[in-house]
Design a protein around this motif. Structure first.
Motif, PDB file in Angstrom:
ATOM      1  N   ARG A  57      63.468 -15.899  42.849  1.00 56.50           N
ATOM      2  CA  ARG A  57      62.544 -16.128  41.731  1.00 56.50           C
ATOM      3  C   ARG A  57      61.091 -16.193  42.205  1.00 56.50           C
ATOM      4  O   ARG A  57      60.184 -15.768  41.487  1.00 56.50           O
ATOM      5  N   ILE A  58      60.878 -16.696  43.405  1.00 55.79           N
ATOM      6  CA  ILE A  58      59.527 -16.676  43.971  1.00 55.79           C
ATOM      7  C   ILE A  58      59.065 -15.232  44.139  1.00 55.79           C
ATOM      8  O   ILE A  58      57.934 -14.873  43.768  1.00 55.79           O
ATOM      9  N   LEU A  59      59.937 -14.387  44.693  1.00 56.08           N
ATOM     10  CA  LEU A  59      59.584 -12.979  44.875  1.00 56.08           C
ATOM     11  C   LEU A  59      59.342 -12.286  43.531  1.00 56.08           C
ATOM     12  O   LEU A  59      58.411 -11.474  43.396  1.00 56.08           O
ATOM     13  N   LEU A  60      60.160 -12.601  42.539  1.00 55.19           N
ATOM     14  CA  LEU A  60      59.983 -11.997  41.221  1.00 55.19           C
ATOM     15  C   LEU A  60      58.614 -12.342  40.652  1.00 55.19           C
ATOM     16  O   LEU A  60      57.923 -11.471  40.095  1.00 55.19           O
ATOM     17  N   ARG A  61      58.212 -13.608  40.784  1.00 52.08           N
ATOM     18  CA  ARG A  61      56.899 -14.007  40.274  1.00 52.08           C
ATOM     19  C   ARG A  61      55.782 -13.307  41.048  1.00 52.08           C
ATOM     20  O   ARG A  61      54.815 -12.817  40.456  1.00 52.08           O
ATOM     21  N   CYS A  62      55.911 -13.262  42.366  1.00 48.51           N
ATOM     22  CA  CYS A  62      54.875 -12.628  43.199  1.00 48.51           C
ATOM     23  C   CYS A  62      54.705 -11.162  42.837  1.00 48.51           C
ATOM     24  O   CYS A  62      53.583 -10.693  42.595  1.00 48.51           O
ATOM     25  N   TYR A  63      55.806 -10.429  42.795  1.00 51.13           N
ATOM     26  CA  TYR A  63      55.723  -8.993  42.518  1.00 51.13           C
ATOM     27  C   TYR A  63      55.272  -8.729  41.078  1.00 51.13           C
ATOM     28  O   TYR A  63      54.504  -7.790  40.819  1.00 51.13           O
ATOM     29  N   THR A  64      55.729  -9.549  40.135  1.00 48.47           N
ATOM     30  CA  THR A  64      55.375  -9.297  38.739  1.00 48.47           C
ATOM     31  C   THR A  64      53.908  -9.587  38.474  1.00 48.47           C
ATOM     32  O   THR A  64      53.232  -8.825  37.761  1.00 48.47           O
ATOM     33  N   TYR A  65      53.374 -10.667  39.056  1.00 53.89           N
ATOM     34  CA  TYR A  65      51.959 -10.971  38.822  1.00 53.89           C
ATOM     35  C   TYR A  65      51.038 -10.061  39.626  1.00 53.89           C
ATOM     36  O   TYR A  65      49.913  -9.787  39.193  1.00 53.89           O
ATOM     37  N   THR A  66      51.490  -9.555  40.777  1.00 55.29           N
ATOM     38  CA  THR A  66      50.695  -8.534  41.458  1.00 55.29           C
ATOM     39  C   THR A  66      50.707  -7.239  40.637  1.00 55.29           C
ATOM     40  O   THR A  66      49.696  -6.540  40.551  1.00 55.29           O
ATOM     41  N   ALA A  67      51.845  -6.956  39.996  1.00 48.46           N
ATOM     42  CA  ALA A  67      51.913  -5.791  39.103  1.00 48.46           C
ATOM     43  C   ALA A  67      50.982  -5.976  37.910  1.00 48.46           C
ATOM     44  O   ALA A  67      50.286  -5.040  37.498  1.00 48.46           O
ATOM     45  N   ALA A  68      50.957  -7.185  37.354  1.00 49.09           N
ATOM     46  CA  ALA A  68      50.082  -7.456  36.206  1.00 49.09           C
ATOM     47  C   ALA A  68      48.617  -7.303  36.598  1.00 49.09           C
ATOM     48  O   ALA A  68      47.819  -6.711  35.847  1.00 49.09           O
TER      49      ALA A  68
END
Length: 229
Positions: A57-68
């Motif tokens: 879940r940490i990775l999901l947040r990191c990748y998703t907010y870098t994508a945003a």
């Protein structure tokens, strides 16, 4: 922050960084967000050991907010890259896939609240439309939220979106669950997309006529009030 601490406590740093990056994006502090974005680019590497749910879940947040962040900065290819990386950690894990989808919808809601229609269109068409869990029956409530966002976005949109985004949005609409496609507002959203785009300028009447026939074939209205739902 001492560089040795970041290197020795990578998961703690990424956990904190994903939260701060989200806050800076939402506060329009893109200069600060850029610094943290670069830090995450350096530290986000394929893990060498199996991950637990918290780490995923940490990775999901990191990748998703870098994508945003990339999407808001009009770097669609980069945004797609990071969103794809996030999706790789949700394969065969329904709970994590739904978690990623919830984050993605929350970003869309934020962009809608800020009236950032151009960025919202980019986010939906370049990233969110690629999420396979978006189209399942379990995600119908999120699909319904997304439909409301699209309607609101096109009511307030000035100018025509790029044809590539229109194609992706129409494809997204066609892939929504049948329970969503039976709602009158589904067709309202579809007509708004068509009316606001230059993509169908030459054949707009034919396209809208086709949507009208879809309504006649698929929507059962028991009362006139149903048209406003």
């Amino acid at each position: 922050m001492h560089i040795n601490w970041k290197d020795n406590n990578q998961w703690e740093f990424m956990d904190m960084a994903s939260t701060v990056l989200k806050d800076w994006i939402e506060c329009d502090m893109l200069d600060n967000a850029h610094t943290l974005f670069e830090d995450l680019q350096e530290i986000l590497q394929p893990p060498s050991t199996p991950l637990n749910s918290h780490q995923i879940r940490i990775l999901l947040r990191c990748y998703t907010y870098t994508a945003a962040y990339s999407s808001i900065c009009s770097h669609p290819i980069e945004a797609q890259h990071y969103y794809t990386k996030a999706s790789e950690y949700t394969v065969d894990i329904d709970t994590e896939s739904n978690y990623l989808l919830q984050i993605s919808i929350s970003i869309a809601l934020f962009l809608a609240k800020k009236r950032e229609s151009r960025h919202l269109i980019q986010w939906i068409s370049n990233t969110l439309s690629n999420h396979p869990s978006l189209y399942t029956v379990q995600s119908c409530s999120l699909q319904d939220t997304l439909l409301d966002l699209i309607i609101d976005m096109y009511y307030t949109q000035n100018g025509a979106p790029e044809s590539t985004h229109v194609q992706k949005l129409l494809a997204l609409m066609d892939n929504l669950h049948e329970n969503i496609r039976k709602q009158p507002k589904y067709y309202v959203a579809k007509v708004l997309i068509l009316l606001k785009s230059n993509y169908i300028q030459r054949d707009s009447c034919a396209w809208i006529q086709a949507v009208f026939y879809e309504v006649v074939e698929n929507i059962v209205l028991s009362r006139i009030e149903d048209l406003t739902k």
